[in-house]
Enzyme design. Structure first.
Site, mmCIF file in Angstrom:
data_model
loop_
_atom_site.group_PDB
_atom_site.id
_atom_site.type_symbol
_atom_site.label_atom_id
_atom_site.label_comp_id
_atom_site.label_asym_id
_atom_site.label_seq_id
_atom_site.Cartn_x
_atom_site.Cartn_y
_atom_site.Cartn_z
ATOM 1 N N THR A 7 0.845 -1.206 0.000
ATOM 2 C CA THR A 7 0.000 0.000 0.000
ATOM 3 C C THR A 7 0.873 1.246 0.000
ATOM 4 O O THR A 7 1.963 1.236 0.581
ATOM 5 C CB THR A 7 -0.943 0.042 1.218
ATOM 6 N N LYS A 12 -3.502 3.378 6.098
ATOM 7 C CA LYS A 12 -3.661 1.917 6.093
ATOM 8 C C LYS A 12 -2.448 1.228 6.712
ATOM 9 O O LYS A 12 -2.592 0.312 7.512
ATOM 10 C CB LYS A 12 -3.753 1.410 4.646
ATOM 11 N N ASP A 70 -7.748 -3.692 -0.443
ATOM 12 C CA ASP A 70 -8.545 -2.796 -1.258
ATOM 13 C C ASP A 70 -9.831 -2.566 -0.482
ATOM 14 O O ASP A 70 -10.472 -3.516 -0.021
ATOM 15 C CB ASP A 70 -8.842 -3.348 -2.648
ATOM 16 N N SER A 71 -10.153 -1.301 -0.297
ATOM 17 C CA SER A 71 -11.240 -0.990 0.615
ATOM 18 C C SER A 71 -12.021 0.212 0.128
ATOM 19 O O SER A 71 -11.632 0.873 -0.828
ATOM 20 C CB SER A 71 -10.666 -0.721 2.010
ATOM 21 N N PHE A 153 -8.085 8.635 8.680
ATOM 22 C CA PHE A 153 -7.815 9.093 7.306
ATOM 23 C C PHE A 153 -9.098 8.926 6.480
ATOM 24 O O PHE A 153 -10.112 8.420 6.980
ATOM 25 C CB PHE A 153 -6.644 8.315 6.685
ATOM 26 N N ASP A 156 -13.052 8.881 7.459
ATOM 27 C CA ASP A 156 -13.231 8.695 8.908
ATOM 28 C C ASP A 156 -14.001 9.832 9.597
ATOM 29 O O ASP A 156 -14.838 9.550 10.466
ATOM 30 C CB ASP A 156 -11.871 8.501 9.600
ATOM 31 N N HIS A 181 -13.642 -2.410 9.628
ATOM 32 C CA HIS A 181 -13.630 -3.361 8.515
ATOM 33 C C HIS A 181 -12.237 -3.984 8.347
ATOM 34 O O HIS A 181 -12.097 -5.172 8.145
ATOM 35 C CB HIS A 181 -14.052 -2.629 7.232
HETATM 36 P P1 ITT Z 1 -3.402 1.740 -1.844
HETATM 37 O O1 ITT Z 1 -4.159 1.300 -3.068
HETATM 38 O O2 ITT Z 1 -1.993 2.152 -2.128
HETATM 39 O O3 ITT Z 1 -3.508 0.746 -0.718
HETATM 40 P P2 ITT Z 1 -5.542 3.679 -1.675
HETATM 41 O O4 ITT Z 1 -5.891 4.758 -0.676
HETATM 42 O O5 ITT Z 1 -5.571 4.065 -3.129
HETATM 43 O O6 ITT Z 1 -4.122 3.083 -1.273
HETATM 44 P P3 ITT Z 1 -7.837 1.959 -2.097
HETATM 45 O O7 ITT Z 1 -7.760 2.006 -3.569
HETATM 46 O O8 ITT Z 1 -8.147 0.649 -1.426
HETATM 47 O O9 ITT Z 1 -6.475 2.438 -1.431
HETATM 48 O O10 ITT Z 1 -8.890 3.048 -1.640
HETATM 49 C C1 ITT Z 1 -9.393 3.000 -0.372
HETATM 50 C C2 ITT Z 1 -10.080 4.330 -0.056
HETATM 51 O O11 ITT Z 1 -11.263 4.050 0.714
HETATM 52 C C3 ITT Z 1 -9.196 5.202 0.824
HETATM 53 O O12 ITT Z 1 -8.371 6.056 0.063
HETATM 54 C C4 ITT Z 1 -10.232 5.948 1.644
HETATM 55 O O13 ITT Z 1 -10.740 7.028 0.903
HETATM 56 C C5 ITT Z 1 -11.334 4.912 1.818
HETATM 57 N N1 ITT Z 1 -11.115 4.114 3.036
HETATM 58 C C6 ITT Z 1 -10.743 2.804 3.118
HETATM 59 N N2 ITT Z 1 -10.588 2.435 4.399
HETATM 60 C C7 ITT Z 1 -10.863 3.528 5.138
HETATM 61 C C8 ITT Z 1 -10.858 3.794 6.524
HETATM 62 O O14 ITT Z 1 -10.506 2.879 7.407
HETATM 63 N N3 ITT Z 1 -11.195 5.024 6.915
HETATM 64 C C9 ITT Z 1 -11.546 5.970 6.034
HETATM 65 N N4 ITT Z 1 -11.541 5.832 4.719
HETATM 66 C C10 ITT Z 1 -11.208 4.606 4.268
#
Ligand code: ITT
Length: 198
Positions: A7, A12, A70-71, A153, A156, A181
């Site tokens: 990541t 994260k 991926d979230s 982040f 949140d 999650h």
């Molecule tokens: P990586 O792909 O490098 O891991 P990313 O931020 O691009 O980083 P994702 O494509 O999985 O990752 O996007 C996840 C987004 O979902 C993240 O940028 C947040 O906007 C949101 N998100 C996921 N988990 C979260 C959390 O615990 N709290 C708040 N927002 C979250």
């Protein structure tokens, strides 16, 4: 066991480190793996596909076990959006504040009972030899009308988990890391590893 966390999201990574503190993993960040500037295009249409794309690429480049998350946030009033587009909801190279602003705008008409949402995290684990698996965790809650709190982040400051009275950005990280999650997905990952290692 050395494991690379695939990541570029610092929020994260911090949560991975805390949640996996008690597990016998030696976590390696992308910069420690020499991949500080690696950007992996997320071309999948599901959390599972995108998590696998990221973990496979990092396992291939490092020759080590890679784990990727991926979230995203799925909002009922928006038919499940932003989903896999959560990081780029307001466009490419946007800030968390831009995404939060867009979400609040789209939800301005949503009444209290229409503000339900859930966070989803899918973790993919890929071994350099090609073996792989995914696990999932979800956390239900609701979306506020304005941001509250400075911690965490992403979305949140707008999300209150069911049973809580404060947002993920207001509660202690220790609590978020128990109920989120990501906590649930990583818990399922630990179980899967224990099963596989006997
Ligand atoms: P990586 O792909 O490098 O891991 P990313 O931020 O691009 O980083 P994702 O494509 O999985 O990752 O996007 C996840 C987004 O979902 C993240 O940028 C947040 O906007 C949101 N998100 C996921 N988990 C979260 C959390 O615990 N709290 C708040 N927002 C979250």
């Amino acid at each position: 066991m050395e494991v690379v966390v695939a990541t570029q999201n610092k929020g994260k990574l911090a949560e991975f480190s805390r949640i996996l503190e008690d597990f016998n993993f030696q976590l390696i960040s992308m910069s420690e793996a020499g991949l500080a500037n690696l950007e992996i295009e997320e071309t999948g249409s599901s959390f599972e596909e995108n998590a696998l794309i990221k973990a496979r690429e990092v396992a291939r480049l490092t020759g080590k076990i890679a784990i990727a998350d991926d979230s995203g946030l799925m909002v009922d009033f928006l038919g499940g959006q932003p989903g896999v587009f959560s990081a780029r909801f307001a466009g490419e190279d946007v800030t968390d504040e831009d995404n939060n602003k867009k979400l609040l705008e789209l939800m301005s008409e949503a009444e209290e009972e229409d503000r339900s949402a859930k966070f989803v995290s899918v973790i993919a684990v890929v071994y350099p030899g090609g073996e792989e698996f995914t696990v999932k965790g979800t956390c239900k809650g609701k979306i506020l009308r304005s941001p509250q709190g400075e911690g965490g982040f992403g979305y949140d400051p707008l999300f209150i988990a069911s049973g809580q009275s404060q947002t993920f950005a207001q509660i202690k990280p220790e609590l978020k890391n128990k109920i989120s999650h990501r906590a649930k997905a990583l818990d399922n990952m630990k179980k899967e590893f224990r099963k596989r290692l006997g």
